[in-house]
Design an enzyme around this catalytic site. Structure first.
Site, PDB file in Angstrom:
ATOM      1  N   HIS A  27       0.636  -1.254  -0.064  1.00  0.00           N
ATOM      2  CA  HIS A  27      -0.045  -0.017   0.047  1.00  0.00           C
ATOM      3  C   HIS A  27       0.912   1.315  -0.071  1.00  0.00           C
ATOM      4  CE1 HIS A  27      -4.212  -0.971   0.043  1.00  0.00           C
ATOM      5  NE2 HIS A  27      -3.936  -1.836   0.447  1.00  0.00           N
ATOM      6  N   ASP A  30      -5.023   2.139   1.597  1.00  0.00           N
ATOM      7  CA  ASP A  30      -5.306   1.596   2.896  1.00  0.00           C
ATOM      8  C   ASP A  30      -5.922   2.468   4.058  1.00  0.00           C
ATOM      9  OD1 ASP A  30      -2.804   2.769   2.957  1.00  0.00           O
ATOM     10  OD2 ASP A  30      -1.904   1.248   4.281  1.00  0.00           O
ATOM     11  N   TYR A  55      -7.996   7.287 -17.851  1.00  0.00           N
ATOM     12  CA  TYR A  55      -8.840   8.020 -16.937  1.00  0.00           C
ATOM     13  C   TYR A  55      -8.967   9.734 -17.434  1.00  0.00           C
ATOM     14  CZ  TYR A  55      -7.987   4.052 -13.668  1.00  0.00           C
ATOM     15  OH  TYR A  55      -7.860   3.045 -13.034  1.00  0.00           O
ATOM     16  N   GLU A  96       0.065   8.570  10.680  1.00  0.00           N
ATOM     17  CA  GLU A  96      -1.246   8.164  10.971  1.00  0.00           C
ATOM     18  C   GLU A  96      -2.199   9.188  11.970  1.00  0.00           C
ATOM     19  OE1 GLU A  96      -0.193   4.514  12.794  1.00  0.00           O
ATOM     20  OE2 GLU A  96      -1.098   3.413  10.939  1.00  0.00           O
TER      21      GLU A  96
END
Ligand SMILES: [Zn+2]
Ligand SMILES: [Zn+2]
Length: 398
Positions: free
Chosen positions: A99, A104, A296, A369
């Site tokens: 990841h 995630d 895209y 985090e």
């Protein structure tokens, strides 16, 4: 309305635990069975209805007790094919998968937002559709989800996504109106001549100088043919041809990428490139062919949605909001944003102290985090603002 910051610290810890679990077992596009299972488990525990779409995609629905509009929140779930070298204690346990783009964290934050919204359902206006999407890194899970009806039942009035961004510090989020990234289209060029002895060029038709001329001439599209204020990149990434020093090459193959922000320029690019490839090749006596494989489109943030969300955040939260420069990356959230007013929100994760400084797609990628709480707060704010009709796009959904 309960203030956003008052709730989020309770769920950030849970989101971090989920993020680490997903991080240890990364899955590539349309293989996200374990990740989708975690999402479904969590939604079940929260009492949120959900359904599977597009193989490994999950659509969850939080129904507010009060009447209102429908907000869509999208998180991608897939990882990248590379070996992790971040040094994190919860590094990938799957060789060749990591990841490294933060998906995630995107998944974990959307589950965190779902927890907050569901707990406060009694005060929630409207409905929030949770879009857990597979395969953003390719071949693309957004379109299959849309084709499976992910935006129709219920019909989404405005849609948003977060993407972690190491350019922004933790605690900061950023968005702007208009094109915020680029369409990415792949192209292949083949130049055919006629081989021969390296000492006798007059008996052959050399594909190498023709290819060299095509490479240079293609830059003319960006340099001379398009508005200098428009954004366009023409990159030749690979070139191969020839056999050895004394053989004239009969064929050269090249591959490259076009990056554009403006849909009109994008639409005209194939014809311009074909004209150059065919005619420059012909000037050298060779034959040139071009093939374009469309990827895209660019993500275009709805101006009214950006403006109203900025005002809502200022009124209801203490989140720090900036306007980061666009990038020339690509993101299949563009398909959601084509069907309802959309907002790609960049989510700051930079922390020098924690080593969260490497760009996405690096094997060294790390994510602060502490940023997850801010991301959850942002998603919750969008859902509440849209639901209550205080955050809205400038054009109605088609
Ligand atoms: Zn990525
Ligand atoms: Zn990504």
């Amino acid at each position: 309305m309960t203030t956003i910051e008052a709730i989020v610290p309770d769920v950030a810890e849970r989101a971090i635990a989920i993020r680490r679990d997903i991080h240890r077992f990364p899955e590539l596009g349309f293989e996200e069975e374990r990740t989708a299972g975690i999402v479904e488990c969590e939604l079940d525990a929260l009492g949120i209805e959900h359904r599977r779409v597009a193989k490994t995609g999950v659509v969850g629905i939080v129904r507010g007790a009060l009447p209102g509009k429908v907000a869509g929140l999208r998180a991608d779930m897939d990882a990248l094919p590379l070996d992790e070298r971040s040094g994190e204690s919860f590094s990938s346990e799957v060789a060749g998968k990591m990841h490294a783009c933060g998906h995630d964290a995107h998944t974990a934050m959307l589950l965190g937002a779902a927890r907050v919204l569901q707990a406060d359902r009694a005060n929630l206006h409207g409905t929030t559709v949770l879009l857990f999407q597979p395969a953003e890194e390719g071949p693309g899970g957004a379109l299959p989800m849309i084709e499976a009806g992910a935006m129709d039942d219920p019909r989404i009035d405005a849609v948003a996504m977060l993407h972690v961004d190491v350019r922004l510090a933790t605690g900061e989020i950023g968005f702007d109106a208009g094109a915020v990234n680029a369409a990415a289209d792949e192209f292949h060029v083949t130049i055919e001549g006629r081989g021969g002895h390296g000492a006798s060029p007059h008996t052959a038709v050399d594909a190498i100088p023709a290819a060299a001329a095509v490479v240079l001439a293609l830059q003319n599209i960006a340099a001379r043919e398009t508005d200098p204020l428009a954004t366009i990149v023409v990159t030749i990434g690979t070139i191969e041809g020839g056999y050895r020093n004394n053989i004239i090459a009969d064929r050269v193959r090249m591959t490259g990428t076009f990056r554009t922000q403006d849909a009109t320029i994008r639409a005209g690019l194939e014809a311009r490139a074909r004209r150059i490839v065919e005619n420059v090749a012909a000037a050298y006596g060779t034959t040139g062919t071009l093939e374009v494989f469309y990827g895209y489109p660019a993500v275009v943030n709805d101006a009214a949605l950006a403006r109203s969300f900025r005002a809502f955040l200022a009124a209801e939260t203490s989140l720090r909001v900036s306007t980061p420069a666009p990038t020339m990356g690509a993101e299949d959230f563009a398909y959601f944003a084509e069907r309802a007013p959309g907002l790609l929100i960049r989510h700051g994760i930079r922390s020098d102290a924690k080593g969260s400084v490497h760009p996405g797609h690096s094997p060294l990628f790390r994510l602060d985090e502490d940023a997850l709480a801010y991301g959850i707060a942002t998603l919750v704010a969008f859902a509440r603002g849209v639901g209550a009709g205080r955050v809205a796009g400038g054009h109605a959904a088609p």
